[in-house]
Scaffold this motif. Structure first.
Motif, PDB file in Angstrom:
ATOM      1  N   CYS A  17      10.548  12.859  -7.249  1.00 50.99           N
ATOM      2  CA  CYS A  17      11.168  11.936  -8.044  1.00 50.99           C
ATOM      3  C   CYS A  17      12.154  11.176  -7.150  1.00 50.99           C
ATOM      4  CB  CYS A  17      12.003  12.544  -8.918  1.00 50.99           C
ATOM      5  SG  CYS A  17      11.012  13.284 -10.581  1.00 50.99           S
ATOM      6  N   PHE A  18      13.119  11.624  -6.293  1.00 51.25           N
ATOM      7  CA  PHE A  18      14.095  11.296  -5.454  1.00 51.25           C
ATOM      8  C   PHE A  18      13.268  10.240  -4.471  1.00 51.25           C
ATOM      9  CE2 PHE A  18      16.962  10.827  -1.770  1.00 51.25           C
ATOM     10  CZ  PHE A  18      17.902  10.398  -2.540  1.00 51.25           C
ATOM     11  N   SER A  19      12.218  10.780  -4.160  1.00 53.28           N
ATOM     12  CA  SER A  19      11.363   9.915  -3.168  1.00 53.28           C
ATOM     13  C   SER A  19      10.816   8.706  -3.575  1.00 53.28           C
ATOM     14  CB  SER A  19      10.070  11.029  -2.479  1.00 53.28           C
ATOM     15  OG  SER A  19      10.604  12.255  -1.828  1.00 53.28           O
ATOM     16  N   VAL A  20      10.603   8.650  -4.628  1.00 53.43           N
ATOM     17  CA  VAL A  20       9.826   7.613  -5.485  1.00 53.43           C
ATOM     18  C   VAL A  20      11.205   6.394  -5.428  1.00 53.43           C
ATOM     19  CG1 VAL A  20       9.337   6.523  -7.681  1.00 53.43           C
ATOM     20  CG2 VAL A  20       7.976   8.593  -6.745  1.00 53.43           C
ATOM     21  N   ILE A  21      12.332   6.854  -5.775  1.00 54.88           N
ATOM     22  CA  ILE A  21      13.401   5.923  -6.030  1.00 54.88           C
ATOM     23  C   ILE A  21      13.479   5.340  -4.149  1.00 54.88           C
ATOM     24  CG2 ILE A  21      15.938   5.972  -5.796  1.00 54.88           C
ATOM     25  CD1 ILE A  21      15.706   7.685  -8.459  1.00 54.88           C
ATOM     26  N   MET A  22      13.254   6.297  -3.221  1.00 57.24           N
ATOM     27  CA  MET A  22      13.733   5.642  -2.053  1.00 57.24           C
ATOM     28  C   MET A  22      12.516   4.674  -1.460  1.00 57.24           C
ATOM     29  SD  MET A  22      15.852   7.358  -0.368  1.00 57.24           S
ATOM     30  CE  MET A  22      16.740   6.889  -1.768  1.00 57.24           C
ATOM     31  N   LEU A  23      11.346   4.595  -2.471  1.00 57.08           N
ATOM     32  CA  LEU A  23      10.407   3.609  -2.248  1.00 57.08           C
ATOM     33  C   LEU A  23      11.009   2.164  -2.525  1.00 57.08           C
ATOM     34  CD1 LEU A  23       6.944   5.653  -2.982  1.00 57.08           C
ATOM     35  CD2 LEU A  23       8.286   4.948  -0.551  1.00 57.08           C
ATOM     36  N   HIS A  24      11.780   2.535  -3.924  1.00 58.43           N
ATOM     37  CA  HIS A  24      12.060   0.888  -4.504  1.00 58.43           C
ATOM     38  C   HIS A  24      13.433   0.765  -4.039  1.00 58.43           C
ATOM     39  CE1 HIS A  24       8.499   2.516  -6.998  1.00 58.43           C
ATOM     40  NE2 HIS A  24       8.160   1.615  -6.341  1.00 58.43           N
ATOM     41  N   CYS A  25      14.344   1.674  -3.749  1.00 54.77           N
ATOM     42  CA  CYS A  25      15.686   1.537  -3.484  1.00 54.77           C
ATOM     43  C   CYS A  25      16.149   2.203  -2.390  1.00 54.77           C
ATOM     44  CB  CYS A  25      16.575   1.947  -4.847  1.00 54.77           C
ATOM     45  SG  CYS A  25      18.223   1.600  -4.950  1.00 54.77           S
ATOM     46  N   ALA A  26      15.796   1.862  -1.197  1.00 50.46           N
ATOM     47  CA  ALA A  26      16.038   2.943   0.049  1.00 50.46           C
ATOM     48  C   ALA A  26      17.356   2.773   0.444  1.00 50.46           C
ATOM     49  CB  ALA A  26      14.928   2.342   1.340  1.00 50.46           C
ATOM     50  N   ALA A  39       8.843   9.506   2.255  1.00 56.01           N
ATOM     51  CA  ALA A  39       8.927   9.399   0.972  1.00 56.01           C
ATOM     52  C   ALA A  39       7.388   8.887   0.147  1.00 56.01           C
ATOM     53  CB  ALA A  39      10.045   8.686   0.411  1.00 56.01           C
ATOM     54  N   ARG A  40       6.709   8.338   1.064  1.00 61.24           N
ATOM     55  CA  ARG A  40       5.126   7.793   0.549  1.00 61.24           C
ATOM     56  C   ARG A  40       4.438   8.908   0.155  1.00 61.24           C
ATOM     57  NH1 ARG A  40       5.073   2.629   0.011  1.00 61.24           N
ATOM     58  NH2 ARG A  40       3.502   3.526  -1.583  1.00 61.24           N
ATOM     59  N   PHE A  41       4.618  10.271   0.296  1.00 59.46           N
ATOM     60  CA  PHE A  41       3.940  11.345  -0.293  1.00 59.46           C
ATOM     61  C   PHE A  41       3.878  11.375  -1.672  1.00 59.46           C
ATOM     62  CE2 PHE A  41       7.696  13.752  -0.502  1.00 59.46           C
ATOM     63  CZ  PHE A  41       7.435  15.008  -1.829  1.00 59.46           C
ATOM     64  N   ALA A  42       5.031  11.023  -2.265  1.00 56.46           N
ATOM     65  CA  ALA A  42       5.353  11.386  -3.605  1.00 56.46           C
ATOM     66  C   ALA A  42       4.090  11.068  -4.711  1.00 56.46           C
ATOM     67  CB  ALA A  42       6.706  10.673  -3.797  1.00 56.46           C
ATOM     68  N   VAL A  43       3.823   9.678  -4.683  1.00 58.68           N
ATOM     69  CA  VAL A  43       2.640   9.036  -5.776  1.00 58.68           C
ATOM     70  C   VAL A  43       1.514   9.790  -5.351  1.00 58.68           C
ATOM     71  CG1 VAL A  43       1.788   7.055  -6.460  1.00 58.68           C
ATOM     72  CG2 VAL A  43       4.104   7.049  -5.826  1.00 58.68           C
ATOM     73  N   PRO A  44       0.992   9.873  -3.926  1.00 54.74           N
ATOM     74  CA  PRO A  44      -0.236  10.639  -4.051  1.00 54.74           C
ATOM     75  C   PRO A  44      -0.136  12.213  -4.613  1.00 54.74           C
ATOM     76  CG  PRO A  44       0.387   9.692  -1.858  1.00 54.74           C
ATOM     77  CD  PRO A  44       1.516   9.297  -2.589  1.00 54.74           C
ATOM     78  N   MET A  45       0.995  12.834  -4.486  1.00 53.21           N
ATOM     79  CA  MET A  45       1.116  13.899  -4.892  1.00 53.21           C
ATOM     80  C   MET A  45       1.266  14.219  -6.326  1.00 53.21           C
ATOM     81  SD  MET A  45       2.267  17.403  -4.685  1.00 53.21           S
ATOM     82  CE  MET A  45       2.804  17.418  -2.897  1.00 53.21           C
ATOM     83  N   PHE A  46       1.752  13.242  -7.024  1.00 54.20           N
ATOM     84  CA  PHE A  46       1.701  13.292  -8.663  1.00 54.20           C
ATOM     85  C   PHE A  46       0.237  13.018  -8.989  1.00 54.20           C
ATOM     86  CE2 PHE A  46       6.300  11.597  -8.691  1.00 54.20           C
ATOM     87  CZ  PHE A  46       6.613  13.064  -9.046  1.00 54.20           C
ATOM     88  N   PHE A  47      -0.586  12.057  -8.189  1.00 53.76           N
ATOM     89  CA  PHE A  47      -1.973  11.899  -8.870  1.00 53.76           C
ATOM     90  C   PHE A  47      -2.679  13.539  -8.573  1.00 53.76           C
ATOM     91  CE2 PHE A  47      -1.623   7.453  -8.226  1.00 53.76           C
ATOM     92  CZ  PHE A  47      -2.115   7.093  -9.428  1.00 53.76           C
ATOM     93  N   ALA A  48      -2.209  14.111  -7.319  1.00 50.62           N
ATOM     94  CA  ALA A  48      -2.996  15.301  -7.138  1.00 50.62           C
ATOM     95  C   ALA A  48      -2.741  16.326  -8.056  1.00 50.62           C
ATOM     96  CB  ALA A  48      -2.643  15.778  -5.526  1.00 50.62           C
ATOM     97  N   ILE A  49      -1.520  16.551  -8.332  1.00 51.87           N
ATOM     98  CA  ILE A  49      -0.969  17.373  -9.487  1.00 51.87           C
ATOM     99  C   ILE A  49      -1.858  17.194 -10.671  1.00 51.87           C
ATOM    100  CG2 ILE A  49       0.801  18.171 -10.935  1.00 51.87           C
ATOM    101  CD1 ILE A  49       2.772  17.572  -8.676  1.00 51.87           C
ATOM    102  N   SER A  50      -1.954  15.930 -11.126  1.00 50.38           N
ATOM    103  CA  SER A  50      -2.842  15.841 -12.319  1.00 50.38           C
ATOM    104  C   SER A  50      -4.534  16.203 -12.221  1.00 50.38           C
ATOM    105  CB  SER A  50      -2.832  14.216 -12.459  1.00 50.38           C
ATOM    106  OG  SER A  50      -1.542  13.670 -12.827  1.00 50.38           O
ATOM    107  N   GLY A  51      -4.787  15.889 -10.958  1.00 52.55           N
ATOM    108  CA  GLY A  51      -6.171  16.506 -10.679  1.00 52.55           C
ATOM    109  C   GLY A  51      -6.396  17.972 -10.992  1.00 52.55           C
ATOM    110  N   TYR A  52      -5.344  18.671 -10.123  1.00 54.64           N
ATOM    111  CA  TYR A  52      -5.099  20.167 -10.117  1.00 54.64           C
ATOM    112  C   TYR A  52      -5.162  20.838 -11.377  1.00 54.64           C
ATOM    113  CZ  TYR A  52      -3.296  24.732  -8.702  1.00 54.64           C
ATOM    114  OH  TYR A  52      -3.133  26.122  -8.475  1.00 54.64           O
ATOM    115  N   TYR A  53      -4.366  20.370 -12.432  1.00 53.23           N
ATOM    116  CA  TYR A  53      -4.320  20.764 -13.736  1.00 53.23           C
ATOM    117  C   TYR A  53      -5.283  20.574 -14.565  1.00 53.23           C
ATOM    118  CZ  TYR A  53       0.017  23.294 -12.552  1.00 53.23           C
ATOM    119  OH  TYR A  53       1.219  23.811 -11.868  1.00 53.23           O
ATOM    120  N   VAL A  54      -6.086  19.481 -14.187  1.00 54.57           N
ATOM    121  CA  VAL A  54      -7.109  19.178 -15.354  1.00 54.57           C
ATOM    122  C   VAL A  54      -8.244  20.021 -15.053  1.00 54.57           C
ATOM    123  CG1 VAL A  54      -8.509  17.311 -14.092  1.00 54.57           C
ATOM    124  CG2 VAL A  54      -8.120  17.130 -16.435  1.00 54.57           C
TER     125      VAL A  54
END
Length: 350
Positions: A17-26, A39-54
């Motif tokens: 969450c904080f990393s995403v803010i670092m991408l838009h307000c560093a 911090a660029r790992f954050a958005v890929p991580m959220f996609f991976a979590i979605s795939g993991y739980y589906v």
């Protein structure tokens, strides 16, 4: 049997969450530049979590769950766009002094170029982060087709190809002097689907990966990834996905799966875990609006551009986004409790 929460993964979501803010307000300077790269790992991580739980070993279960997931994300996307639209009108009226004509504005949104960019790149005119939701909807739709044909194993080879193409466009092309746009990389094709499929792959091979990746191996890969990220960020000055973000994200994810409750007694990690569990989506959606509000206030009071303000702003945006979401969650829980209580009273009367 009550399902145990993965507090480690929730804590990682809080960090993301904080990393995403670092991408838009560093943060300013070299510190901000370095943190931005990691911090660029954050958005890929959220996609991976979605795939993991589906994932489910039974394709029929996946197919049955997907329509509700698609409906849920579509509604969230529409709600998000409504919030951004209202903020757009308010912000415009504050800056210009009048509210932009609704008719002209809607027509501008529905231009051929904007519609085409929305379909191809999931780029939305309102809000610079809602592309994530559109890409996630496409991930679920594609999963429906893949699960129905049961061809996931044939799909997995696409993961490294798509991610390497993303890195080429986002990191190597600018380094070579080729001009690229952010939405060429941040879309369903080159970021959403490969990272989502990677989460699906991790789930299928969970036992094998948690066995092979020992704690010392994971820590070593994290250290190497961070060092490589520093080199990539400083030398290339790129602002999209880095090669080092991929192994960093994978091993962090596997660590959370391997040790789901390792930090659950640590008060600081527990607080971050609560933020990750309850606020990750809300912070992602609301932080651009809260950032813009603080920037307008800073400009009004004449402190915009001050060195100390540039350091304080990201922290204020994060803290405010979390507080707004916690208050919202508390309000929702209170309303739900009242509904349940009212239903119980009605049942008692019967």
């Amino acid at each position: 049997m009550k399902k145990t929460r993965n507090s480690t993964l929730n804590a990682l979501k809080g960090i993301a969450c904080f990393s995403v803010i670092m991408l838009h307000c560093a943060f300013p300077g070299m510190v901000g530049k370095i943190i931005y790269g990691i911090a660029r790992f954050a958005v890929p991580m959220f996609f991976a979590i979605s795939g993991y739980y589906v994932y489910s070993c039974n394709s029929k279960d996946v197919i049955q769950r997907l329509p509700k997931k698609i409906e849920h994300i579509v509604l969230l996307f529409l709600e998000t766009e409504l919030i951004y639209s209202l903020w757009h009108c308010i912000q415009y009226s504050i800056q210009v002094g009048t509210i932009q004509g609704a008719k002209e504005w809607i027509l501008s949104l529905l231009s051929t170029r904007n519609v085409l960019y929305f379909i191809v790149f999931q780029r939305t005119v309102i809000g610079d982060v809602s592309w994530f939701l559109v890409a996630l909807i496409w991930c679920y739709i594609v999963t429906f087709a893949i699960a129905k044909k049961d061809i996931w194993t044939k799909t997995f080879p696409l993961i490294p190809i798509l991610l390497l193409l993303n890195v080429f466009l986002g990191e190597l092309a600018p380094f070579m002097g080729i001009k690229t746009e952010w939405y060429w990389c941040s879309n369903f094709w080159l970021l959403g689907f490969p990272c989502y499929a990677l989460g699906y792959y991790i789930k299928i091979n969970e036992e094998k990966m948690t066995r092979i990746l020992t704690e010392s191996t994971i820590i070593t890969i994290i250290i190497i990834s961070v060092l490589l990220n520093l080199i990539e960020r400083v030398l290339t000055n790129a602002s999209q996905l880095f090669v080092s973000n991929i192994p960093f994200m994978i091993v962090c994810f596997v660590y959370c799966i391997k040790f789901p409750t390792i930090f659950q007694n640590n008060k600081l990690v527990k607080a971050v875990s609560i933020i990750g569990e309850k606020c990750s989506f809300g912070v992602y959606i609301l932080h651009p609006i809260i950032r813009d509000i603080f920037r307008m206030l800073a400009k009004y009071f004449g402190i915009a551009g001050q060195p100390i303000w540039n350091w304080i702003l990201p922290i204020l945006v994060f803290a405010s986004s979390v507080c707004v979401n916690l208050l919202w969650c508390a309000g929702k829980e209170k309303i739900e409790f009242r509904k349940v209580n009212d239903n119980l009273k009605e049942m008692e009367k019967l």
